[in-house]
Design an enzyme around this catalytic site. Structure first.
Site, PDB file in Angstrom:
ATOM      1  N   PHE A 149       0.832  -1.322   0.048  1.00 35.91           N
ATOM      2  CA  PHE A 149       0.128   0.466  -0.019  1.00 35.91           C
ATOM      3  C   PHE A 149       0.296   1.241  -0.295  1.00 35.91           C
ATOM      4  O   PHE A 149       0.459   2.462  -0.295  1.00 35.91           O
ATOM      5  CB  PHE A 149      -0.923   0.032   0.628  1.00 35.91           C
ATOM      6  CG  PHE A 149      -0.307   0.537   2.553  1.00 35.91           C
ATOM      7  CD1 PHE A 149      -0.171   1.660   2.986  1.00 35.91           C
ATOM      8  CD2 PHE A 149       0.150  -0.122   4.076  1.00 35.91           C
ATOM      9  CE1 PHE A 149       0.517   2.235   3.597  1.00 35.91           C
ATOM     10  CE2 PHE A 149       0.960   0.493   4.964  1.00 35.91           C
ATOM     11  CZ  PHE A 149       0.916   1.460   4.745  1.00 35.91           C
ATOM     12  N   LYS A 173      -1.132  -6.888  -9.152  1.00 34.94           N
ATOM     13  CA  LYS A 173      -2.161  -7.317  -8.556  1.00 34.94           C
ATOM     14  C   LYS A 173      -1.677  -6.185  -6.844  1.00 34.94           C
ATOM     15  O   LYS A 173      -0.492  -6.600  -6.711  1.00 34.94           O
ATOM     16  CB  LYS A 173      -1.851  -8.498  -7.853  1.00 34.94           C
ATOM     17  CG  LYS A 173      -2.884  -9.464  -6.580  1.00 34.94           C
ATOM     18  CD  LYS A 173      -3.611  -8.010  -5.555  1.00 34.94           C
ATOM     19  CE  LYS A 173      -3.128  -8.093  -4.248  1.00 34.94           C
ATOM     20  NZ  LYS A 173      -3.597  -7.291  -3.548  1.00 34.94           N
ATOM     21  N   GLU A 176      -4.781  -4.081  -1.664  1.00 39.92           N
ATOM     22  CA  GLU A 176      -5.756  -3.077  -2.040  1.00 39.92           C
ATOM     23  C   GLU A 176      -6.825  -2.469  -1.246  1.00 39.92           C
ATOM     24  O   GLU A 176      -8.278  -1.643  -1.180  1.00 39.92           O
ATOM     25  CB  GLU A 176      -6.842  -4.576  -1.221  1.00 39.92           C
ATOM     26  CG  GLU A 176      -7.087  -5.260   0.011  1.00 39.92           C
ATOM     27  CD  GLU A 176      -5.582  -5.958   0.509  1.00 39.92           C
ATOM     28  OE1 GLU A 176      -4.337  -5.815  -0.536  1.00 39.92           O
ATOM     29  OE2 GLU A 176      -5.737  -6.651   0.878  1.00 39.92           O
ATOM     30  N   SER A 226       5.397  -6.955   3.274  1.00 39.17           N
ATOM     31  CA  SER A 226       6.027  -7.456   4.561  1.00 39.17           C
ATOM     32  C   SER A 226       6.327  -8.849   3.893  1.00 39.17           C
ATOM     33  O   SER A 226       6.139  -9.168   4.125  1.00 39.17           O
ATOM     34  CB  SER A 226       5.001  -7.653   5.649  1.00 39.17           C
ATOM     35  OG  SER A 226       3.817  -8.369   5.103  1.00 39.17           O
ATOM     36  N   CYS A 281       9.421   1.415   3.096  1.00 41.69           N
ATOM     37  CA  CYS A 281      10.527   0.456   3.613  1.00 41.69           C
ATOM     38  C   CYS A 281      11.857   1.240   3.840  1.00 41.69           C
ATOM     39  O   CYS A 281      12.477   0.187   4.307  1.00 41.69           O
ATOM     40  CB  CYS A 281      10.571  -0.558   2.269  1.00 41.69           C
ATOM     41  SG  CYS A 281      11.023   0.048   0.717  1.00 41.69           S
ATOM     42  N   GLU A 382       8.547  -4.302  13.186  1.00 37.54           N
ATOM     43  CA  GLU A 382       9.245  -2.996  11.874  1.00 37.54           C
ATOM     44  C   GLU A 382       7.713  -2.743  12.383  1.00 37.54           C
ATOM     45  O   GLU A 382       6.386  -3.355  12.469  1.00 37.54           O
ATOM     46  CB  GLU A 382       8.510  -3.491  10.781  1.00 37.54           C
ATOM     47  CG  GLU A 382       8.706  -2.309   9.765  1.00 37.54           C
ATOM     48  CD  GLU A 382       7.950  -3.106   8.392  1.00 37.54           C
ATOM     49  OE1 GLU A 382       8.001  -4.613   8.330  1.00 37.54           O
ATOM     50  OE2 GLU A 382       8.721  -2.066   7.093  1.00 37.54           O
TER      51      GLU A 382
HETATM   52  P1  NAD Z   1       1.810  -6.624   3.295  1.00 35.13           P
HETATM   53  O1  NAD Z   1       2.348  -7.796   3.374  1.00 35.13           O
HETATM   54  O2  NAD Z   1       0.489  -6.619   3.524  1.00 35.13           O
HETATM   55  O3  NAD Z   1       0.758  -6.300   1.569  1.00 35.13           O
HETATM   56  C1  NAD Z   1       1.529  -6.699   0.589  1.00 35.13           C
HETATM   57  C2  NAD Z   1       1.089  -7.577  -0.821  1.00 35.13           C
HETATM   58  O4  NAD Z   1       0.712  -9.126  -0.135  1.00 35.13           O
HETATM   59  C3  NAD Z   1      -0.325  -6.735  -0.501  1.00 35.13           C
HETATM   60  O5  NAD Z   1      -0.567  -6.056  -2.473  1.00 35.13           O
HETATM   61  C4  NAD Z   1      -1.329  -8.019  -0.396  1.00 35.13           C
HETATM   62  O6  NAD Z   1      -2.757  -7.527  -0.815  1.00 35.13           O
HETATM   63  C5  NAD Z   1      -0.596  -8.487  -0.022  1.00 35.13           C
HETATM   64  N1  NAD Z   1      -0.898  -9.541   0.841  1.00 35.13           N
HETATM   65  C6  NAD Z   1      -0.895  -8.932   2.450  1.00 35.13           C
HETATM   66  N2  NAD Z   1      -1.165 -10.531   2.520  1.00 35.13           N
HETATM   67  C7  NAD Z   1      -1.723 -11.766   2.590  1.00 35.13           C
HETATM   68  C8  NAD Z   1      -1.510 -12.832   3.037  1.00 35.13           C
HETATM   69  N3  NAD Z   1      -1.904 -13.862   3.807  1.00 35.13           N
HETATM   70  N4  NAD Z   1      -1.137 -14.182   1.983  1.00 35.13           N
HETATM   71  C9  NAD Z   1      -1.050 -12.973   0.157  1.00 35.13           C
HETATM   72  N5  NAD Z   1      -0.960 -11.747  -0.129  1.00 35.13           N
HETATM   73  C10 NAD Z   1      -0.581 -10.752   0.990  1.00 35.13           C
HETATM   74  O7  NAD Z   1       2.950  -5.046   2.986  1.00 35.13           O
HETATM   75  P2  NAD Z   1       1.776  -3.838   2.777  1.00 35.13           P
HETATM   76  O8  NAD Z   1       0.850  -3.606   4.399  1.00 35.13           O
HETATM   77  O9  NAD Z   1       1.061  -3.768   2.076  1.00 35.13           O
HETATM   78  O10 NAD Z   1       3.297  -2.795   2.953  1.00 35.13           O
HETATM   79  C11 NAD Z   1       3.906  -2.666   4.236  1.00 35.13           C
HETATM   80  C12 NAD Z   1       5.094  -3.050   4.200  1.00 35.13           C
HETATM   81  O11 NAD Z   1       6.146  -3.450   2.981  1.00 35.13           O
HETATM   82  C13 NAD Z   1       6.136  -2.983   5.092  1.00 35.13           C
HETATM   83  O12 NAD Z   1       6.598  -4.084   5.940  1.00 35.13           O
HETATM   84  C14 NAD Z   1       7.410  -2.615   4.028  1.00 35.13           C
HETATM   85  O13 NAD Z   1       8.451  -2.136   4.796  1.00 35.13           O
HETATM   86  C15 NAD Z   1       7.355  -3.221   3.377  1.00 35.13           C
HETATM   87  N6  NAD Z   1       7.907  -2.358   2.190  1.00 35.13           N
HETATM   88  C16 NAD Z   1       9.215  -3.416   1.281  1.00 35.13           C
HETATM   89  C17 NAD Z   1       9.253  -2.599   0.575  1.00 35.13           C
HETATM   90  C18 NAD Z   1      11.250  -2.815  -0.186  1.00 35.13           C
HETATM   91  O14 NAD Z   1      11.309  -2.691  -1.350  1.00 35.13           O
HETATM   92  N7  NAD Z   1      11.594  -4.120   0.651  1.00 35.13           N
HETATM   93  C19 NAD Z   1       9.229  -1.418   0.232  1.00 35.13           C
HETATM   94  C20 NAD Z   1       7.611  -0.969   0.190  1.00 35.13           C
HETATM   95  C21 NAD Z   1       6.896  -1.833   1.296  1.00 35.13           C
END
Ligand code: NAD
Length: 497
Positions: A149, A173, A176, A226, A281, A382
């Site tokens: 997000f 994808k 959401e 994450s 991140c 985090e």
């Molecule tokens: P998230 O892991 O909750 O979601 C990321 C994606 O995975 C979304 O599209 C979501 O729909 C999907 N998703 C979530 N839960 C899932 C599951 N159980 N099974 C399958 N798909 C699933 O992350 P977020 O809250 O959207 O974003 C924040 C996180 O992203 C933070 O931890 C941040 O550090 C990380 N991030 C990392 C980088 C990097 O380059 N390392 C960059 C941006 C964000």
């Protein structure tokens, strides 16, 4: 209320699963839309469109692909303000920061415009008599991207421009929680002239992700999110035999040595910790203050943190917008309370923040925690919010040992005037991206982005040279064009000469 669907075959497709997720304006707390959560069958439709497009797209000349990317670059540049507003409306970050996100995404589109050079192969002539060898890279077919997000425009742009420039079709994808920017990016790609199916967007949650990971026609998966989800995505997709890069969470440390310019360090720490409400991140979430730097540094950071003006992202007076959801805001606030209970000193407490006229928004002020220790939850997890921890260390060695003991290794920075120690830090620190007097060392597009340890699962970083390697595969062609004297059976394994 808007209903947000998918984008397949260069047109909007309404959600058909009957399942929806809420989309909020975090600045007001209002429900502004509902996003379709795709079923496996809807994912299959999007992948089928991509599969059909992939083969003819790979055969389109590089000159034509490049021309389309240039047209796309121009459209994105012209619409950058509109894209930034879409990001702010669903994510909450301030408009200037959203513009910065679009600009960093544009960098990758510009890199993709020069993909001809990246794809140029290697040729060795006359490796044996009359034998030449060519190494080339070819597209994989369909590549899928799953994005978080917090960068609704930039992270998708990290992925698909290079993938399609290399001749792949791409199914995205997005999160959401902030889905609209990705849809607009895909609409603009269609407007630029990309053929139907080359870039599709399917909205959804874990069901859509699970189907993309399992789908036999998806060759590779690029994930950013994450750590627990990144690890699970990496495990599942590799079990299905796919190529995967899964970028996870972070806890980025900024080491401030006693000889550093403390004003410069405090400016850097505050911008990097509280920009985008800490939902980056590459945010600095831990400052390691070495020796007698600590008191002066904490005082300077506190002064600046108290001055961070919180408000809606569309207000030019705001320096920090809201968090993504009410639930996330409450979780972040609980870390500040927890740190106090565990013995940290709460120097600045942003948990009571109220923004007049926006009482329903998901706001927190900047919080600064001093004398944090590695055993505390605020250090271990985090937090992904506007909370900056200060850990005090006696020496450079102690500081680096602390950074290297972290399970994450996305970015790490050192602030110093000592070139020798800065150089040691570059070599010794276990993080993928290192800043020297630079708090957020996000690489420019022609260098790749990626962390170490639990910040990345897989071998490839994103964009840059690694990005091209990730979405292509190697082939080596050995050829001989016989002259008049050639011929005859040779039973010996070819060994040159
Ligand atoms: P998230 O892991 O909750 O979601 C990321 C994606 O995975 C979304 O599209 C979501 O729909 C999907 N998703 C979530 N839960 C899932 C599951 N159980 N099974 C399958 N798909 C699933 O992350 P977020 O809250 O959207 O974003 C924040 C996180 O992203 C933070 O931890 C941040 O550090 C990380 N991030 C990392 C980088 C990097 O380059 N390392 C960059 C941006 C964000």
């Amino acid at each position: 209320m808007r209903s947000i669907g998918h984008f397949v075959g260069n047109r909007q497709v309404p959600g058909a699963s009957g399942r929806w997720g809420p989309v909020h304006d975090p600045a007001t707390g209002e429900l502004t839309g509902r996003v379709a959560l795709a079923s496996a069958a809807e994912v299959d439709t999007a992948v089928a469109a991509a599969r059909e497009a992939a083969r003819p797209w790979a055969a389109v000349s590089l000159a034509r692909r490049t021309a389309l990317l240039f047209a796309y670059r121009e459209l994105l540049h012209a619409r950058r303000d509109e894209l930034a507003r879409i990001v702010t409306a669903e994510h909450g970050k301030i408009h200037a920061d959203a513009l910065g996100e679009v600009a960093r995404g544009l960098d990758v589109v510009e890199l993709a415009c020069g993909v001809q050079r990246e794809l140029a192969g290697r040729v060795s002539t006359e490796v044996s008599s009359g034998v030449d060898v060519v190494s080339l890279r070819q597209p994989l077919g369909v590549v899928a991207g799953i994005t978080p997000f917090n960068f609704p425009a930039m992270v998708p742009l990290w992925m698909f421009p290079l993938a399609v420039a290399c001749g792949n079709a791409f199914v995205l994808k997005p999160s959401e929680k902030a889905p609209s920017a990705a849809l607009r990016l895909a609409e603009l790609a269609a407007e630029a002239g990309f053929p139907p199916g080359v870039l599709g967007v399917v909205n959804g949650g874990s069901e859509a992700v699970d189907r993309l990971l399992a789908h036999p026609d998806v060759a590779a998966v690029s994930f950013v999110g994450s750590t627990p989800v990144a690890e699970a995505v990496h495990r599942a997709a590799t079990a299905y035999g796919k190529r995967v890069q899964a970028l996870g969470g972070a806890k980025n440390h900024m080491v401030v040595l006693p000889d550093a310019d403390l004003d410069l360090a405090a400016d850097g720490a505050v911008g990097a910790a509280f920009g985008s409400a800490g939902e980056r991140c590459m945010a600095v979430s831990v400052v390691v203050a070495v020796g007698d730097a600590a008191d002066g540094l904490v005082a300077r950071i506190a002064e600046r943190a108290r001055a961070v003006r919180v408000g809606p992202g569309h207000d030019p007076a705001s320096a920090m917008g809201p968090l993504i959801t009410a639930q996330h805001r409450d979780t972040v606030a609980s870390y500040v309370r927890g740190a106090r209970a565990q013995g940290a000193e709460v120097v600045v407490d942003g948990t009571g923040c109220r923004v007049p006229g926006y009482e329903g928004g998901f706001y927190l002020g900047a919080s600064l925690l001093d004398r944090v220790t590695p055993g505390m939850d605020a250090y271990r997890d985090e937090i992904f919010g506007p909370v900056l921890c200060v850990v005090r260390a006696a020496s450079y060695e102690e500081a680096v040992a602390l950074v290297n003991a972290s399970r994450w290794g996305n970015g790490a920075a050192v602030f110093t005037r000592d070139g020798g120690l800065a150089r040691r830090f570059q070599l010794e620190v276990t993080a993928g991206m290192v800043g020297v007097n630079v708090p957020i060392p996000v690489p420019v597009a022609h260098h790749s982005f990626g962390g170490w340890k639990d910040s990345l699962f897989g071998d490839h970083h994103v964009y840059g040279e690694d990005g091209v390697r990730f979405c292509t595969r190697g082939k080596v062609v050995t050829s001989r064009w016989p002259g008049p004297a050639a011929g005859g059976v040779d039973p010996v394994f070819p060994s040159g000469g």
